[in-house]
Structure formats: structure tokens, C-alpha cells
Design an enzyme around this catalytic site. Structure first.
Site, PDB file in Angstrom:
ATOM      1  CG  ASP A  82      18.098  33.890   2.846  1.00  0.00           C
ATOM      2  OD1 ASP A  82      18.239  34.841   4.132  1.00  0.00           O
ATOM      3  OD2 ASP A  82      17.785  33.380   2.780  1.00  0.00           O
ATOM      4  CG  HIS A  96      17.253  32.149   8.081  1.00  0.00           C
ATOM      5  ND1 HIS A  96      16.248  31.634   7.422  1.00  0.00           N
ATOM      6  CD2 HIS A  96      18.088  32.799   7.361  1.00  0.00           C
ATOM      7  CE1 HIS A  96      16.142  32.225   6.086  1.00  0.00           C
ATOM      8  NE2 HIS A  96      17.199  32.904   6.731  1.00  0.00           N
ATOM      9  CE1 TYR A 153      12.284  25.505   8.944  1.00  0.00           C
ATOM     10  CE2 TYR A 153      10.237  25.238   7.544  1.00  0.00           C
ATOM     11  CZ  TYR A 153      11.300  25.555   7.695  1.00  0.00           C
ATOM     12  OH  TYR A 153      12.470  25.827   6.180  1.00  0.00           O
ATOM     13  NE  ARG A 203      -1.253  -1.576   4.020  1.00  0.00           N
ATOM     14  CZ  ARG A 203      -1.601  -1.344   4.728  1.00  0.00           C
ATOM     15  NH1 ARG A 203      -2.727  -0.047   5.543  1.00  0.00           N
ATOM     16  NH2 ARG A 203      -0.683  -1.563   5.588  1.00  0.00           N
ATOM     17  CG  ASP A 228       3.313  22.237  14.323  1.00  0.00           C
ATOM     18  OD1 ASP A 228       4.462  22.641  15.333  1.00  0.00           O
ATOM     19  OD2 ASP A 228       2.750  21.122  13.594  1.00  0.00           O
ATOM     20  NE  ARG A 251      12.260  28.191   1.264  1.00  0.00           N
ATOM     21  CZ  ARG A 251      11.421  28.951   0.987  1.00  0.00           C
ATOM     22  NH1 ARG A 251      11.351  30.502   2.383  1.00  0.00           N
ATOM     23  NH2 ARG A 251      10.757  28.937   0.135  1.00  0.00           N
ATOM     24  CE  LYS A 281      15.367  27.346  13.123  1.00  0.00           C
ATOM     25  NZ  LYS A 281      15.923  27.726  11.875  1.00  0.00           N
TER      26      LYS A 281
END
Length: 189
Positions: free
Chosen positions: A167, A62, A131, A23, A48, A59, A71
């Protein structure tokens, strides 16, 4: 669920065991008791979030000032090259970095402790990253370091296809290190 230490003090990788059959599959992506065994408070995660990126997008890098933020990061669709840099001045692994593949095959979840810089590059055409964060976002506490900082020399596996203006305009690791530790500090001091 297997838990691996990541080489940066406090960083953990939670690796579930997906059950596969004709499945498809079923897997647990979070387990409260396992998290608690490794010192995490599951109730502390208050937000979230999810990002969607295309192949080559970066990305990061940070982080948060003040008490930072913890996180839990996982890739729900596709794959990312995920990178952590320890920006905690009194940490035994200050200035060190680690990287890990997060993908929708292993469903591993990376625990990023407060005080680390985090970033990733999408390795697939459509990549969703989820996250769980332990603090409300406060833009005044945002920290960032350029993804291509010459001192950090982060290896990104693909050419960069997209990156935000924010960024691109991020400061250097040397500037952040001076802000956190004082001028003329080198890694390992």
C-alpha cells in the site's frame, strides 16, 4: 432491514435492526430477498475473507481491473472508517468518494460495486472486517492508489499506525486515472 444509497452510483449500505435483550443481541447480517430487491445476486458471491487489524491500521485503497469485483463488507468486531472512491470512467460519480462508519454495534454491510477503490482504517484495538467477494482473487488484476494521495485528499480520522509495503508503494490517483481514461483527463470529464 433498511437500505441506504451511499452517494456513489450503485454503492449501498444494508442496515439491520439488531434485537437486544439481557442476553445480548441477535441480528441478521445478510438477507437474500433484500439483496435481490436491490439488484444483487446473492449466489454470485463466491469467496468469504476476513482481516484483523489494530487501531490506526489502513488497508487500501484497492480495486480490480477487468470487470472489477463486487464486495459486501462488514465489521464483525470493533469499528472502521470505510472509504470508497469511484474509479469507473463512465460513471456519473467518477472520482468521487464517500466514507462510512462500519462497526459491531450497527452491523451495517456495505455493498461495493465493481470498479470502485475500497479501503478502511481500524478505529479500535482489534478490528475484524469480513468480506464476501464475487470473484476469485487474481493478483494480476490488482489496482491500488496510495492512501494519502494528494489529489484524493482522503480524510483518515487517526494517525496511521501500520500499513503494508504494497500500500505504501501504490501509485497515484492521477496515474490510475490516466491508465483508465487516457492522459490529461480530469475528474468530471
Amino acid at each position: 432491514m433498511r437500505v441506504e444509497r451511499m452517494g456513489i452510483d450503485g454503492a449501498l449500505l444494508f442496515v439491520p435492526t439488531p434485537h437486544r435483550d439481557d442476553r445480548g443481541l441477535f441480528t441478521r447480517t445478510f438477507d437474500k430477498l433484500t439483496a435481490e430487491r436491490f439488484g444483487l445476486d446473492p449466489a454470485a458471491f463466491v469467496q468469504d475473507s476476513q482481516s484483523r487489524s489494530r487501531r490506526g491500521t489502513i488497508r487500501g485503497m484497492h480495486g480490480r481491473s477487468g470487470r472489477g469485483e463486487a464486495k459486501l463488507v462488514r465489521c464483525a468486531r470493533g469499528a472502521v472508517h470505510d472509504v470508497l472512491v469511484d474509479a469507473r470512467p463512465h460513471s456519473p460519480t467518477f472520482g468521487e468518494q464517500v466514507s462510512v462508519l462500519l462497526d459491531d454495534e450497527t452491523f451495517a454491510t456495505l455493498y461495493v460495486p465493481p470498479g470502485l477503490l475500497h479501503g478502511f482504517q481500524a478505529l479500535t484495538e482489534q478490528t475484524d472486517v469480513c468480506y464476501r467477494i464475487d470473484r476469485e482473487h487474481d493478483p494480476s488484476e490488482d489496482l491500488s492508489v496510495r492512501y494519502d494521495d494528494p489529489e484524493l485528499r482522503i480524510h483518515w480520522p487517526l494517525p496511521v499506525s501500520a500499513i503494508s509495503d504494497r500500500d505504501l508503494s501504490a501509485g497515484s490517483w492521477a496515474q490510475l486515472r490516466d491508465r483508465l481514461c487516457g492522459p490529461n483527463t480530469t475528474i468530471g470529464e
